[in-house]
Motif scaffolding. Structure first.
Motif, short mmCIF file in Angstrom:
data_model
loop_
_atom_site.label_atom_id
_atom_site.label_comp_id
_atom_site.label_asym_id
_atom_site.label_seq_id
_atom_site.Cartn_x
_atom_site.Cartn_y
_atom_site.Cartn_z
N LEU A 53 0.78 -1.22 -0.09
CA LEU A 53 -0.02 -0.11 -0.04
C LEU A 53 0.93 1.42 0.05
O LEU A 53 0.48 2.13 -0.63
N HIS A 57 0.57 5.25 -1.56
CA HIS A 57 -0.06 5.98 -0.41
C HIS A 57 0.83 6.72 0.87
O HIS A 57 1.86 5.42 1.01
N ILE A 62 -2.39 5.74 5.45
CA ILE A 62 -2.64 4.27 5.72
C ILE A 62 -2.75 4.35 7.21
O ILE A 62 -3.77 3.55 7.73
N ARG A 91 -8.38 -3.84 1.36
CA ARG A 91 -7.30 -4.45 1.48
C ARG A 91 -7.18 -5.70 0.52
O ARG A 91 -6.24 -5.73 -0.39
N VAL A 94 -7.30 -4.32 -3.07
CA VAL A 94 -6.08 -4.09 -3.55
C VAL A 94 -5.22 -5.37 -3.89
O VAL A 94 -4.83 -5.74 -5.11
N GLY A 125 -8.77 9.41 0.17
CA GLY A 125 -9.65 8.89 -0.57
C GLY A 125 -10.85 9.61 -0.87
O GLY A 125 -11.26 10.66 -0.29
N TYR A 131 -8.26 3.01 -1.30
CA TYR A 131 -6.85 2.81 -1.73
C TYR A 131 -6.87 2.72 -3.24
O TYR A 131 -7.96 2.13 -3.91
N ASN A 132 -5.93 3.10 -3.80
CA ASN A 132 -5.83 3.02 -5.47
C ASN A 132 -5.25 1.67 -5.87
O ASN A 132 -3.98 1.60 -5.94
N ASP A 133 -6.16 0.71 -5.96
CA ASP A 133 -5.58 -0.77 -6.30
C ASP A 133 -4.79 -0.68 -7.53
O ASP A 133 -3.70 -1.50 -7.59
N VAL A 136 -1.26 0.83 -6.86
CA VAL A 136 -0.36 -0.19 -6.08
C VAL A 136 0.04 -1.59 -6.81
O VAL A 136 0.81 -1.85 -6.38
#
Length: 306
Positions: A53, A57, A62, A91, A94, A125, A131-133, A136
């Motif tokens: 992650l 990020h 996080i 999680r 991602v 976000g 999160y930007n999968d 990542v």
């Protein structure tokens, strides 16, 4: 072709919330019923790690997200109520995209039954994205020495502002977004190539804009893998869409992207991205259509030309 899912990790939402979380479970059930891949190729996703992650990020974001320390304004910007279950769920979102990236390099094409959280930026976000999968996953494959250059083809109806922000000044990740110009996010963050379309753009105009831009992106990126954020939300019946593609137009879009990537010899990760149809069943139908087309490409020469 391997397909990854994570819908079994549920999270609470208030009644009548506009995010249709159940679409992912319904999609997995439809994929299973259709027998698009052998049962052993439908795989539960792993969870992304802190190290993974942190490739896209900030450590502070996080930490605060995981600990429930976001401000009320930050939570409103995301549009989903914070919960430990939600943090755990993303999680796996991602992790599915990371796993699909590895498998695409092996098999030529791989799918995640979700993903495409392209509004998440380095330190915040927004727009249902924590999160930007894609970012990542791309950075993880690079860190593992599997690829050097990546192309993101974002056909979600909303501009991929978070992916563009994270990869600003990163020449190794090329971002191409084709989207509704007057739709969310209202402050666009330019990527390498952006095509903003007027409201009510239909099939013919959309495909005419997509093809030359995609050819340009493939040429300029010199990529070794493509992340294809398909998106069901350009559909005419999408509540958050504002474009006017038919189901047949979306199928033509999917075939065009996969065919041009195949001609370029590139493996493809297919992500579902957005879909907010007035009928959740219609959104699931559109997602299933994308997965079915991907499976058809995978079964042609076993993806060996991708």
């Amino acid at each position: 072709m391997k397909i990854f899912y994570y819908d079994q990790h549920t999270f609470p939402l208030p009644p009548n919330h506009r995010f249709p979380a159940n679409k992912y479970t319904l999609l997995r059930q439809r994929v299973m019923a259709a027998g698009l891949v052998p049962p052993e190729n439908l795989l539960a996703a792993p969870a992304a790690t802190d190290t993974q992650l942190s490739r896209a990020h900030t450590p502070d974001y996080i930490r605060r997200l995981e600990a429930g320390l976001l401000t009320s304004a930050e939570i409103r910007r995301i549009g989903l109520p914070w919960s430990p279950e939600l943090v755990r769920r993303v999680r796996f979102t991602v992790g599915a995209t990371i796993a699909a990236g590895r498998m695409a390099l092996q098999d030529g094409i791989a799918v995640t039954l979700g993903g495409g959280t392209h509004h998440a930026c380095r330190d915040h976000g927004q727009g249902f994205c924590l999160y930007n999968d894609t970012a990542v996953s791309a950075r993880t494959l690079q860190a593992e020495g599997r690829v050097q250059r990546v192309l993101v083809v974002d056909c979600d109806v909303h501009q991929g502002n978070g992916t563009a922000e994270i990869t600003t000044n990163d020449a190794s990740i090329y971002t191409f977004s084709i989207h509704g110009e007057h739709n969310f996010p209202f402050r666009k963050i330019p990527g390498n190539l952006d095509i903003g379309l007027p409201d009510n753009t239909g099939d013919e105009e959309y495909l005419a804009a997509l093809e030359p831009a995609l050819i340009q992106a493939l040429d300029e990126s010199q990529a070794e893998i493509v992340y294809y954020l398909a998106g069901a939300d350009p559909h005419i019946n999408d509540r958050l869409g504002r474009l006017a593609l038919s189901q047949e137009g979306l199928a033509a879009r999917d075939r065009m992207v996969l065919q041009l990537c195949r001609q370029a010899g590139l493996p493809v990760v297919v992500l579902m991205a957005g879909g907010y149809g007035r009928s959740i069943a219609e959104t699931v139908d559109l997602y299933l259509q994308t997965v079915t087309i991907a499976a058809t490409f995978a079964n042609t020469n076993n993806g060996s030309e991708l």
